[in-house]
Structure formats: structure tokens, C-alpha cells
Design a protein around this motif. Structure first.
Motif, PDB file in Angstrom:
ATOM      1  N   ILE A  51       0.848  -1.211   0.000  1.00 42.87           N
ATOM      2  CA  ILE A  51       0.000   0.000   0.000  1.00 42.87           C
ATOM      3  C   ILE A  51       0.875   1.249   0.000  1.00 42.87           C
ATOM      4  N   ILE A  52       1.873   1.268   0.865  1.00 45.10           N
ATOM      5  CA  ILE A  52       2.742   2.456   0.955  1.00 45.10           C
ATOM      6  C   ILE A  52       3.460   2.699  -0.375  1.00 45.10           C
ATOM      7  N   GLU A  53       3.976   1.628  -0.952  1.00 46.28           N
ATOM      8  CA  GLU A  53       4.717   1.797  -2.211  1.00 46.28           C
ATOM      9  C   GLU A  53       3.805   2.281  -3.329  1.00 46.28           C
ATOM     10  N   ALA A  54       2.597   1.745  -3.374  1.00 43.62           N
ATOM     11  CA  ALA A  54       1.657   2.201  -4.411  1.00 43.62           C
ATOM     12  C   ALA A  54       1.258   3.650  -4.166  1.00 43.62           C
ATOM     13  N   ASN A  55       0.990   3.987  -2.906  1.00 42.69           N
ATOM     14  CA  ASN A  55       0.590   5.363  -2.589  1.00 42.69           C
ATOM     15  C   ASN A  55       1.723   6.359  -2.849  1.00 42.69           C
ATOM     16  N   ALA A  56       2.954   5.954  -2.560  1.00 40.03           N
ATOM     17  CA  ALA A  56       4.085   6.852  -2.821  1.00 40.03           C
ATOM     18  C   ALA A  56       4.183   7.143  -4.315  1.00 40.03           C
ATOM     19  N   ASP A  57       3.990   6.125  -5.122  1.00 40.59           N
ATOM     20  CA  ASP A  57       4.006   6.335  -6.569  1.00 40.59           C
ATOM     21  C   ASP A  57       2.870   7.262  -7.003  1.00 40.59           C
TER      22      ASP A  57
END
Lengths: 515, 515
Positions: A51-57
Motif C-alpha cells: 500500500i505504501i509503495e503504491a501510494n508513494a508512486d
């Protein structure tokens, strides 16, 4: 024991000065950087990480980041395929992570004494002192503006501290030296008063260049181009703003193969959302953007993913340290850095206390333990920080530096061989006996247990007769003892002379500036 | 937030007194016991665990353990299949572990206020105060022998401490009360001045019986037989010796369905081998023997595997606290307890300092953090311990009790829902903005970050004007405030009267004894 063995081993060299220093090796004992033989503590699930990686992108693509007063940076981003509007850079999904892939996962930072060379990455942990305070405090003098004399004392204490691997950078701000000339005196102090690795200046690109040039004198110019000899601190102006001074310095270091720590600077609730997940998302977005940019400047530039993160007291607006939320963020950021394949930096002796008292120690100990278990590779502020970073404390420096020994011993993990199993001892002693005199104890006691070189382990009566000293008083005495015992590590006189000439020439070329 | 919700929930009852107390619920806020939403930290590999378990069985089989002055215990062991020679009991491989299987993996300890009932086992962590010191210390009075008046003050402080779940046992030794009557006054204080769960007496089997009888008055006799209402501390006389006083008390508690903590009492290098593996092997062997014995007394008796473990300073022979080796042992013992399927106990505010200073706080913080991550279910000495357990400190009690809040927040883990992700906040604020006023911050700031109720978060100038108080001075003021604010929790007057009558009758039946 692992550290003792390591100290005896021949570390790889650090240029001509290093080889010369080795021939006249100093006697001050320093533990090798920590190599963990224990697992990391991981609080984020795979689902949370994704989730964090997708949201950061999503943040990088939709919101973007600002590169301020830096047309060259905007041009680099445009060429790389980002959407640049004004100073706003929007980065297509996946691009920043792809660019980060050329940054090395491990960095060897050479010291002029090759035994002090450190590795930053993997299972290593390198401990560096407090960075940045404008004030100093000691027991007799109280709190006052820091001077160059204080700065030199801290460098000497760092050199004398067994568990500290790194001399650091701005161990305090020498406010009695013009602001445009400080970096010259500070680097000179690190280079001549210590033989541990150190950090370069980041307060102007020209000062970063001076740092590179002085390293050219110390290590040899070619050596500097081929080896990392500085690790410098580049803060992000969070949220999501990269200013020209910090980026200009980063550009100098990247072009010269020198390492930078790219650190979002976050007081949660002020510079990032008031939640752990939100803060981690922003930290990752900022780290991705900044580290990707370093690779646009020079693919392969050595970078460390940093995270200066703390929480805020919403009653007063004061930043708070050693808190559980800061721990969660640090644990999580460690996981994110490992998934990026990058070394990770945290902060050690974080605390908000005005004095080196119990508050300072509780908060510091929380941060030190978290740093070790979070898999941190470079711990800045590992000792000496006080009052939310406004003060470098002499007493706290030696208190914390002593506690760093606990991290070394924790990181060793547990030996499980036959000697460690101690079955013969248990058989020998039996029910109701005691182990103090048994053969296994005699053979193993010297290195079995960590002991503080500072704390009071004496019986109450002795302690009472000696004046009922608390930790601050003991630390004050230890500061004086260490400074009294200090001997400068040897350095080739030609190098000493050349460094002094460089500093003098550069100082003459500029008018004094105090702001 | 989890704790707030939990407080509102209807916990299961604690007998007649409990139901009455509930109707006149007190307003003092107490957090529910911790339920971890984070992983445990595990340092031992499967290989290491198997070695320890095999070696512990070898110790029990070949070396054995002593049950001293206790013919009934020897008879029980003989009947169970052990080899008994004199007082030495040698236990065939696997037998002790098999016997331990009837001990429950979770224990519900009822409090007279059912909201204060705790669960000990699984992912829970119950925090209980300091146990055993003969001295007390406060800022004005210094160090002195503890009295019943001090004892009552500590019970009141425990009752008022939000993050403390348990009233404990011998919070200090009331040395002004005859040793054979102390337990009556101590239990009376826990029962009447607090409504949190507590511990029984273990200094003579008859005193354990008095504890059971007094609980019969407080909770009702039948209720006590059906429910665990005490958790008492049974120390092993390490190495591998079980004395008749402790075992006699354990027998009373086991027969009455009351919980005991079976704790090897080990200063590594003195009562166990000077290695982590060796100490863990002995801890496991002792725990297996003691807990197996409890199941011979009464299968199903509720037991907690304890470990009072610390290291020794081989220079002075002094025990040392908050050390990395103690951490390794605690992490490892937690793993061993979970493999046994038993609740696990550690020690919290361990330190060797004479004052509530930085040494005390560093060492304490190390132990508190280790306890949380080691998967401890019952943390004794969670607050108030000083000087290696010789002193209960008033100031340190409230300092530590405040820090226990960090364990609650750490244990929550990280929320990952949409609100926690805070994407709207990041979009709203954007590069260069700040989060202080944004909608997400306004909606979440109140419970987002832990804050100390004790530490100084004020600006330097304010702190300076207020007298430059250190943590000890702030804690001293907090002690006074808490004792001033204290209100006794309501209790049925008939129960109060019956307890007083019991104490008076028992005291009259014995001459005073002071040793």
C-alpha cells in the motif's frame, strides 16, 4: 570476540595518507562497525508495504515534488521523462524506483586510518555523533552558544569513544567562526584531530566543493574520485520540496562519487500527516524523488535513504522524541529501504530534555534500541544530542557513547557452540552450588557480559562516601578524563601543512559573513 | 483507540464484590492490559532452541534438581516416575514437559473491579509494579527502611497509574510491621486501597493460606475456588534448588487454583553459567521441574514461566541490569516459554543506579523495550525499582509508570486503513505546505501520538523560568499530586469489616516476630 578480532584484521586501505597513518598506528581502541548477527524487527505486513509503495508512486505522479531555484534539475527531470510544470516535477509511476536501482546497496566509506573504514549497508550499523546544534551544554558552564573550541573538544571525544565509528560532521555549530568559513575549520578538525571517517559541508555547493578539495589533499585527488571518503547530510525540505542549496551540494557530491544521506526532515503532524502510514508514504515518496535525482546527476552515486522523523506534542506544538510512533516509523522505513535495496539512516540519541537526566536517557534509549532493531545502517546523532537538537551536551555525549556498547553486544547475537552451552559447568556446579569459581566461568567471564565504563556499580556505602554522584556528575568527570588523555593521531606533516594552506587561502578569498 | 474502546467494554465479572464495585465505578482511568498487535522479536534459531531443550532434558535426567526439606514433594516425584535419591530428583527425558502440558496457556486473573481483570498469556502483557525492596527513597527523605505507610503510598500510586494494570505484591517491605504479620497488612492494603488485581504472600505456606482466606472474604469462597484471583511469585533457589518455603506456598496456591510465577532467580555467572545458552538451559530446566511439580500437586494449576535474569559485573561482583546479555536471555526465554505453551514473565524497571538518574533510565528503558518485544505476558517490577532491587523509589515509580504508556502505543502496531494512509491530507497540503491545520490532522491529532504526562516539553525559556527542573524534581511533584488526588475505590462495608476482623484475629493469634 568479534570486534577484537576485527580490529586486528587488515582493513582495505585509504590512500597514501592512510598507509602512512597505518605505519604509526594510534593506540586508541575503536570497535569495528557493527555487523548484525540478529534479525531485524519488522512491523509492517506485506500488505502494508505494498500500500505504501503504491501510494508513494501515486503521490509522485499526481502531486509531484518541487525542485526550487534549480533549472538544471528541472531539465534533468524533463529529460528523464517526468512531467515538469514550473518547479513542480511529477514522476510517472515506477520511474523513480527504476532510477534508484543504479545506487549501490553498500557503501565503503574510507577513513584515513584504514582500520576505521566503515561499510554502510547490508547488516552493518555505523554510529556517528550528534549533528547541528547551535548551543553546547556542560555541567559547569550551562547552556551557551557553541564555539570552535567546543567543536574540537567534541571531535576529540568522538575519537576517544570506543563504540563510535564515525567522527560525524557539524558536531556543534562553531558560532564564533564566520558562517562562510566554518566548514573549513570543521573539516580541518575532523581531518587532523581524528582518524575516523567524517561528513562534508552541505550549506552551499561551494562548501561541498571545498570539502571535496580538502579530501583531495588528505587522501589524494585520484583516490577521492575512486573511493567514497565522505558521507554528507542532505535534508529534504518536507513536504516534498528540494531546495537549491541542498540539491546543489548533493550534485557536487554525486559528481565526485561521494555519499549523501537523503533525509526527509519530518515532525509528524507538521511536515507530514499525523499518522504512521501517511508519514511513511511521504518519506518514501521524498526519498525516491531525491535518490532518483542523484542518479540522474551521476548513475551509481552512493546514497543512503534517511528518515529524520519524530512526533509532535499537539498540546504545545513541541517535537517529541523517543516516542512509540517515531519507533513505528523507523521500523517501517527500514523495511522500505531494504525493499529499495538502499542503506538506511536513522537518528540515535533523540530526546527533548533540557538536561542529561532521566527524560533524556529514557527517550535516547528508546531511539537507540529502535535503531538497532530497525536494521539501520548509519545512525546519526548516536550520542550527544540534547534539547531537541538545539544543544550538544558534553556529559550526554559520553553517556550515550557508553550506551552504544550495548548495541554492539546485542548485535552479536547468541553463540551456540559447545562452550556456550556450558553443560560441563552445569554438571560441575550442580544443585545449590555457585558458578563464580568454576572452570567455565574462569575461562569465559572476561568477555561474556557488557559492562559500562561510566555507570556506578559500587555498593551503596562506597557510592555514598564518594559523594552520591549521579550519572551527570560521573559523565562530567569522564569528559575531563578523556580530553586529558587525548593524543592526536599522527598525520604526514606535508598533508597537515597543505590542509592549513588550503584553509588559509580559502579564508582570505572571502569576506567574513555571519548570516 | 483500542484501549479506550476496551475500557468501555463490559469485562467478565469478579464475584459479588466485583458486581457491587461496578455499580459505583471509580473514575480513575486505567488502560486495559496490553494486547500486542506487533510481532515478537526472536533471537534464537530453531537449531538453538532444540539444543537448549535437549540439554535441559539432559540436566534434569543426569544432574537432577533438589527438593529441600519436603518429603511430600519427593513422594509425588517418585510416584510420577522420577528417580529420587536423598533430596535429589532426577527426571526422565520428556517427563517434565509432559507434566507441564496440563498447565493452562492463558490465565484470567480476576480483579474485584471487573474492568481491571487481566488475561495473562497469548499476546497479552500485564504490567505490575516493583516487588520486594527493603528500602524506599524519595527526593526529600533520601534512602531509608520502608514502612507500612510507604507501602500504602505505593499501592495508591499504583492505583492512580493509568498504564499499570496490576497492584503487585510486596511493593516494598514494611519493616515496621512484624515479619509474621506483614502479609496481612499488605494484602489488606491491596484489597482496600486499590481495585486492581494483586499478588499473595509466599514467605510461609501459612501466609499463602491467609492470602487465600482473605480472598475468600473479598471475592467469596466459591468464587476463589473457581477463579484465579492472585498471581504469586515463587522463586527458584538457583541453581536447581526448590526450598520448602517456596514450594509449600506453591502447593497452597496450586491446591486453591491460584496462579504462581515460577521464576529461576539468576545472576548470570553466579547462579548460572556465564553464557546466554548455558543460562537459558538452566532456566528452562528449572522452569520445567517447578512447573511440572505444580501439576503433580494439582493438574491444571495456573502457572507462569518466569525468568529473573541479569548479568554480573565480573570486576566487582555486582549484578548489572539492562544489559545486552540480559536482553538475549529474555528474548530467548520468551521463545522457550511459547514453545512450552505457557505464559511468560520478565522484569521491567531493572537498574542498578542509586538515584532515579540517567543510568536508571537507560537501564530501565532497555529492560522495558526488551520485555515488550520478547512477548512477555506478565512484567513484574514494571515501575519503581531502584538500586538493584534494594530500593523502591517514589520518583522512579511515577517516571517508569509514565514510560509504560510507550509500551501500550508500541503494541498497537500500525493502522493501515484509508484514514491512516492519509492520501487526502498529502494531496491537500502538497509540496511546501504544512499539515498543522489540515482536515486530517484536525480529525486525528488527539490520539495519534503518545505524550508523556511527566516530561518537560516546554520551550527552554519557560523551563528556565520555572526553575530548571530535572525529571526527578518533576516526578517528585507528580508523586505529591497523585497522592493528593487519590480517592479510595468503594468497597462493600461488610467486606471491609470482615477483612479487618480477619486481620485482627490472625494478628492476635501470633507473637510478633521480626526475623
Amino acid at each position: 570476540m568479534a570486534e577484537a578480532e576485527a580490529r586486528g584484521r587488515r582493513a582495505r586501505g585509504g590512500g597514501g595518507a592512510a598507509r602512512r597513518a597505518e605505519r604509526t598506528a594510534v593506540s586508541v581502541e575503536t570497535a569495528r562497525y557493527i555487523e548484525r548477527n540478529i534479525p531485524n524487527f519488522e512491523v509492517l505486513t506485506e500488505e502494508a508495504l505494498e500500500i505504501i509503495e503504491a501510494n508513494a508512486d501515486t503521490i509522485l505522479e499526481e502531486v509531484g515534488v518541487n525542485f526550487v531555484d534549480n533549472p538544471a534539475a528541472l531539465e534533468r527531470w524533463r529529460n528523464a521523462g517526468a512531467d515538469v510544470t514550473g518547479e513542480r516535477v511529477r514522476i510517472p509511476r515506477g520511474l523513480a524506483r527504476k532510477l534508484c536501482a543504479t545506487a549501490p546497496s553498500r557503501i565503503i566509506q574510507r577513513a584515513r586510518n584504514p582500520e576505521r573504514t566503515v561499510e554502510i549497508g547490508g547488516k552493518s550499523l555505523v554510529l556517528a555523533p550528534v549533528y547541528g546544534p547551535p548551543f553546547v551544554r556542560d555541567m559547569e558552564g550551562g547552556r551557551r552558544y557553541a564555539t570552535m573550541d567546543d567543536f574540537r573538544k567534541f571531535v576529540k571525544l568522538g575519537y576517544m569513544s570506543k563504540w563510535l565509528h564515525h567522527s560525524g560532521g557539524t558536531v556543534c555549530e562553531p558560532t564564533d567562526v564566520p558562517v562562510n568559513k566554518r566548514h573549513l575549520d570543521m573539516l580541518h578538525a575532523h581531518m587532523t584531530l581524528s582518524d575516523k571517517p567524517f561528513m562534508g559541508s552541505v550549506t552551499e555547493p561551494s562548501r561541498a566543493q571545498d570539502s571535496v578539495d580538502m579530501c583531495g589533499i588528505l587522501f589524494g585527488k585520484d583516490f577521492v574520485q575512486d573511493n567514497t571518503v565522505m558521507t554528507s547530510l542532505i535534508n529534504v525540505n518536507s513536504p516534498m520540496t528540494f531546495d537549491d542549496v541542498m540539491m546543489g551540494s548533493l550534485e557536487v557530491y554525486a559528481q565526485n562519487n561521494q555519499a549523501c544521506i537523503l533525509s526527509p526532515f519530518i515532525v509528524g503532524g507538521a511536515m507530514a500527516p499525523v499518522s504512521v502510514m501517511g508519514t511513511l508514504t511521504q518519506v518514501l515518496a521524498e526519498a525516491l524523488a531525491g535518490i532518483a535525482y542523484s542518479q540522474l546527476v551521476r548513475p551509481g552515486a552512493p546514497m543512503i535513504m534517511g528518515a529524520f522523523v519524530t512526533s509532535i506534542d499537539m498540546n504545545s506544538g513541541a517535537p517529541t522524541f523517543g516516542t512509540p510512533e517515531a519507533a513505528h516509523i523507523t521500523y517501517g522505513a527500514g523495511q522500505l529501504a531494504r525493499r529499495l535495496g538502499l542503506p538506511f539512516r536513522s537518528s540515535g540519541s533523540f530526546n527533548g530534555s533540557k538536561l542529561p537526566d532521566a527524560q533524556a536517557a529514557y527517550e535516547t534509549s528508546n531511539s537507540l534500541n529502535v535503531g538497532l532493531l530497525a536494521g539501520v545502517n548509519f545512525m546519526l546523532h548516536a550520542c550527544g544530542w540534547l534539547e531537541g537538537g538545539l544543544v550538544s551536551s558534553f556529559e550526554k555525549f559520553v553517556m550515550d557513547a557508553d550506551q552504544l556498547g550495548t548495541l554492539h553486544h546485542l548485535a552479536r547475537g547468541i553463540e551456540i557452540d559447545e562452550n556456550a552451552q556450558a553443560m560441563d559447568a552445569i554438571r560441575e556446579v550442580g544443585p545449590g552450588g555457585h558458578y563464580l569459581g568454576c572452570a567455565h566461568t574462569q575461562a569465559n567471564f572476561k568477555n561474556a557480559f557488557w559492562r559500562s565504563d561510566l555507570f556506578d556499580y559500587k555498593p551503596f556505602e562506597t557510592w555514598s562516601e564518594e559523594g552520591e554522584r549521579d550519572t551527570m556528575v560521573l559523565a562530567n568527570a569522564r569528559v575531563k578524563k578523556m580530553l586529558g588523555d587525548y593524543t592526536q593521531p599522527p598525520l604526514d606533516p606535508a598533508i597537515t601543512e597543505a590542509l592549513e594552506a588550503f584553509v588559509a587561502t580559502r579564508k582570505e578569498s572571502m569576506p567574513d559573513a555571519f548570516s
